[in-house]
Scaffold this active site. Structure first.
Site, short mmCIF file in Angstrom:
data_model
loop_
_atom_site.label_atom_id
_atom_site.label_comp_id
_atom_site.label_asym_id
_atom_site.label_seq_id
_atom_site.Cartn_x
_atom_site.Cartn_y
_atom_site.Cartn_z
N ILE A 458 -35.92 -36.24 -52.38
CA ILE A 458 -36.43 -36.93 -51.10
C ILE A 458 -38.11 -36.69 -51.23
O ILE A 458 -38.54 -36.95 -50.24
CB ILE A 458 -35.84 -36.45 -49.84
CG1 ILE A 458 -36.13 -35.17 -49.47
CG2 ILE A 458 -34.38 -37.09 -49.90
CD1 ILE A 458 -35.47 -34.84 -47.95
N GLY A 459 -38.65 -36.15 -52.25
CA GLY A 459 -39.95 -36.07 -52.28
C GLY A 459 -40.45 -34.56 -52.52
O GLY A 459 -41.70 -34.49 -52.75
N ILE A 621 -42.46 -18.41 -56.63
CA ILE A 621 -42.76 -19.86 -56.45
C ILE A 621 -42.56 -20.32 -58.00
O ILE A 621 -43.56 -19.86 -58.80
CB ILE A 621 -44.13 -19.71 -55.96
CG1 ILE A 621 -44.24 -19.04 -54.78
CG2 ILE A 621 -44.68 -21.24 -55.95
CD1 ILE A 621 -43.54 -19.71 -53.51
N LEU A 622 -41.87 -21.35 -58.24
CA LEU A 622 -41.67 -22.02 -59.44
C LEU A 622 -42.82 -23.02 -60.05
O LEU A 622 -43.00 -22.99 -60.95
CB LEU A 622 -40.32 -22.55 -59.56
CG LEU A 622 -39.01 -21.74 -59.26
CD1 LEU A 622 -37.72 -22.31 -59.75
CD2 LEU A 622 -39.15 -20.53 -60.02
N PRO A 624 -46.46 -23.80 -58.26
CA PRO A 624 -47.07 -23.72 -57.24
C PRO A 624 -47.77 -25.05 -56.68
O PRO A 624 -47.95 -25.26 -55.61
CB PRO A 624 -48.35 -22.81 -57.74
CG PRO A 624 -47.69 -22.00 -58.92
CD PRO A 624 -46.57 -22.92 -59.22
N GLY A 694 -35.80 -20.93 -49.62
CA GLY A 694 -36.23 -22.27 -49.09
C GLY A 694 -37.61 -22.35 -48.50
O GLY A 694 -37.95 -21.34 -47.80
N GLY A 696 -39.18 -25.86 -47.75
CA GLY A 696 -39.54 -27.07 -47.44
C GLY A 696 -39.51 -27.18 -45.74
O GLY A 696 -40.57 -27.72 -45.03
N GLU A 697 -38.70 -26.60 -44.94
CA GLU A 697 -38.62 -26.42 -43.66
C GLU A 697 -39.60 -25.52 -43.10
O GLU A 697 -40.31 -25.85 -42.10
CB GLU A 697 -37.16 -26.15 -43.16
CG GLU A 697 -36.09 -26.68 -44.12
CD GLU A 697 -35.29 -27.99 -43.65
OE1 GLU A 697 -35.97 -28.34 -42.81
OE2 GLU A 697 -34.56 -28.41 -44.65
#
Length: 730
Positions: A458-459, A621-622, A624, A694, A696-697
């Protein structure tokens, strides 16, 4: 030495997106397609007494008008005597919310369908409705799933005995996801087989929903969704339009396409619910928390109970022996809310972190110091150790970068010329989730690989990170790997939401790649004089076309030669990954700290967020490049939530008044100034094999509170009611 993981990698789908090669749902070309246009109700509650479709049916190009009178069955019929529920569209004459779909006009062109939709005449018997949460607070019921956890300790006694206490109420209005791509579906049937293109975050979820709705086996349905132009939770649950589109296509025996207008999106996919929170904090004079009572209320619909778990995460933030955090939901005559970026967490933390700032002022303790005094070294809820927690380092680094020690705590004490300057901070928290997921990897003798899983993008850059993980463990270049997603023909993956995609699907891709290496080792060990004899699969790696011993790279075999000798054209492995039992012994969370500067014009009440420093601890962090982009996006959304986002409802009619991007305000470039995002990496081997959590949130969770706290510091006005608009500061 990692070749890709941890390195800045541009999006592998970037060129396709900027050149228009990437196809979004409404862009698929299906021959002989007909166009559907939705007609929405104009009352909030009641029943349809008459629906006149004659003029619409006679309009040019119209093929059929579907209403509850002729639509055919979707889902199970309600049992006799049971009230009809609104879970499937066009199934009864009942109206449950203003903007509910009540007809679908299908025509040869979109324009013809849209024109004819205006010719449908509807009469209603309206009933009294309630769309204002405040009016039904007394009818709120405890959410059984998320809101009924028993209190920790004895919060009411501890609150009574507390030397210092603050009590306040905080309000957040309904807010809407406004992704760039409108929701859409194209459905066509070949015999009993349905193919549907849908804008979704969960192709398997839509497949199951359609199987139930249409009464056909799930295996007869293919759901395709390769690119999603933003969703943020608006496509987590199946929405009402795919079933309606599939039904129309089946009835008409030709493909049908339905696309929401921007206004239809406001009642078509859920929203962040309206929330009222009552927070009481009790502490001793040194600032140690003794009691937290945090009650949350939010709205749901009259036909479905939804909860965003508003108080879920706040239980794990501060070391406090006595806590009660109930959540109650109240039915309103609106569509059902849904998850919206950082659901529950951003709402709950807005209230808690604002209250912590109020407590800091009551105690005359620096807000950062207060958080360190109450730092939770172990999970306060379960007592388990954290698998990793670098929040203390986030605070230290953020304060240093921001220059926090130069802050004069007195409100209205800092200025830049005419403008009032405010500095605020907050903490953020989100889960480090992992869900069961499956991926398939096919490695070919020519040194290329195909990788597939039915996840979404979704982005955030799922195409890219999965390609990176596969290339890393297969020892290939990025351009030798092709990753595919968003299709029920691929192995099953969870919905893309909750910030669990990389941990879940990434672990499955890694597992499948390692299984390929193990199969190659097995082939290599069939040679009597192999340099790989007596070697375990865990001891080898693939790199640049060779299978080699990690501890001694000179012991290796050429993979292409090996596959030729054993007449192997390709090797396919499917791997199912799931959380390890080891995780159960720990609490796993992602954390962060936000430091914000605002400038407020004392004459106009306008607020500008001039500087944000966001420090995040979310494991490894896969990529950056994509990760900083994710965090900046979270900050931008947090600025919108703090200062602009609000869905305005005229409660007389239960109607949304600003269902457009002209009147629903979201941040634009001029609203956004300096944003710096920094990662404190954690080495966490417990959360999942990749060590990722996670993000994103997480990026937006603390931002609205940090801005509200900065506004108080600038102006001396405590705004507890989002958004912070100029009228509230004048």
């Amino acid at each position: 030495m990692a070749r890709y993981l941890g390195k800045e990698t541009p999006r592998v789908d970037g060129v396709a997106k900027v050149t228009g090669k990437a196809k979004y749902t409404a862009e698929f070309q299906v021959p002989h397609v007909a166009y559907g246009f939705l007609v929405l109700s104009t009352v909030a509650k009641g029943r349809i007494t008459a629906i006149d479709t004659r003029a619409a049916e006679q309009a040019a190009g119209v093929i059929r008008v579907f209403t509850h009178l002729n639509a055919g069955r979707l889902g199970k019929a309600p049992a006799p005597g049971e009230p009809p529920q609104w879970s499937w569209p066009l199934q009864s004459d009942r109206v449950f919310f203003n903007g509910q779909p009540i007809a679908l006009v299908v025509a040869e062109t979109y324009e013809q369908a849209r024109h004819a939709s205006r010719l449908v005449k509807v009469s209603y018997q309206a009933e009294r409705h309630v769309t204002d949460l405040e009016a039904v607070l007394d009818r709120a019921v405890t959410d059984p799933k998320n809101g009924a956890k028993p209190p920790r300790g004895n919060p009411s006694a501890a609150m009574k005995a507390a030397a210092v206490k603050v009590e306040a109420e905080y309000r957040i209005p309904i807010e809407h996801h406004n992704p760039i791509e409108p929701h859409a579906a194209i459905a066509f049937w070949e015999g009993g087989q349905l193919t549907i293109f849908d804008k979704t975050q969960n192709v398997y979820g839509v497949r199951q929903h359609l199987a139930e709705g249409l009464g056909i086996p799930a295996d007869n349905i293919r759901v395709v969704s390769p690119f999603v132009g933003g969703a943020f939770g608006a496509s987590l649950k199946p929405n009402y339009y795919p079933s309606l589109t599939a039904l129309a296509a089946r009835e008409l025996r030709r493909p049908v396409k339905v696309v929401y207008t921007r206004a239809q999106m406001f009642t078509g996919h859920g929203y962040r619910p309206c929330t009222v929170q009552k927070v009481a904090l009790g502490a001793d004079r040194r600032g140690k928390l003794s009691a937290m009572i945090h009650e949350a209320f939010h709205n749901t619909s009259s036909f479905e109970s939804f909860s965003d778990n508003t108080t879920g995460f706040i239980r794990q933030v501060y070391a406090c022996p006595n806590l009660h955090a109930p959540l109650k939901v109240a039915a309103t005559d609106l569509a059902t809310p849904t998850w919206m970026r950082a659901p529950g967490a951003v709402s709950g933390m807005f209230a808690l972190e604002s209250a912590m700032d109020e407590l800091a002022y009551a105690l005359k303790i620096d807000p950062l110091e207060l958080r360190l005094i109450n730092y939770a070294e172990v999970d306060p809820e379960s007592g388990k150790p954290f698998s990793s927690k670098a929040l203390r380092e986030c605070y230290r680094l953020g304060a240093e970068k921001f220059g926090w020690k130069h802050r004069n705590p007195e409100p209205r004490s800092m200025r830049d010329g005419h403008l009032l300057v405010g500095w605020g901070m907050a903490s953020s928290v989100w889960g480090a989730f992992q869900q069961p997921a499956s991926a398939r990897v096919t490695y070919r003798a020519d040194g290329t690989a195909s990788v597939a899983s039915a996840t979404s993008d979704i982005g955030p850059g799922t195409y890219t990170v999965m390609t990176m993980i596969a290339a890393e463990f297969l020892g290939l270049e990025l351009n030798q790997v092709k990753f595919e997603l968003g299709d029920t023909r691929h192995p099953q993956a969870p919905a893309q939401g909750g910030s669990w995609t990389t941990s879940s699907v990434g672990s499955a891709v890694r597992g499948a790649a390692l299984a390929i290496a193990a199969r190659l080792l097995d082939l290599a060990q069939r040679d009597a004089d192999s340099p790989m004899r007596d070697v375990q699969a865990a001891d080898v790696e693939m790199l640049d076309g060779r299978l080699r011993l990690k501890s001694d790279p000179s012991r290796s075999v050429d993979i292409a030669g090996l596959m030729r000798r054993t007449a192997t054209n390709e090797i396919t492995a499917v791997h199912d990954s799931k959380p390890s039992p080891e995780r159960e012994k720990f609490a796993s969370l992602a954390h962060g700290a936000q430091f914000v500067e605002v400038m407020v014009d004392p004459d106009l009440g306008t607020v500008k967020v001039t500087r944000v420093i966001e420090i995040t601890a979310c494991g490894k962090i896969l990529n950056p490049l994509a990760s900083h982009s994710q965090e900046i996006g979270g900050v931008v959304w947090g600025i919108g939530m703090a200062l602009e986002d609000a869905t305005e409802i005229d409660h007389r009619y239960g109607r949304i008044m600003n269902a457009s991007l002209q009147h629903y305000h979201v941040p634009v470039n001029a609203d956004i100034h300096a944003i710096e995002t920094i990662f404190v990496e954690e080495d966490d081997t417990i959360v999942n094999p990749l060590g990722v959590k996670g993000m994103g949130e997480l990026g937006m969770v603390g931002i609205p509170a940090a801005i509200a706290n900065a506004v108080y510091h600038a102006t001396g006005r405590r705004i507890r009611d989002l958004p912070i608009t100029p009228d509230k500061l004048l």
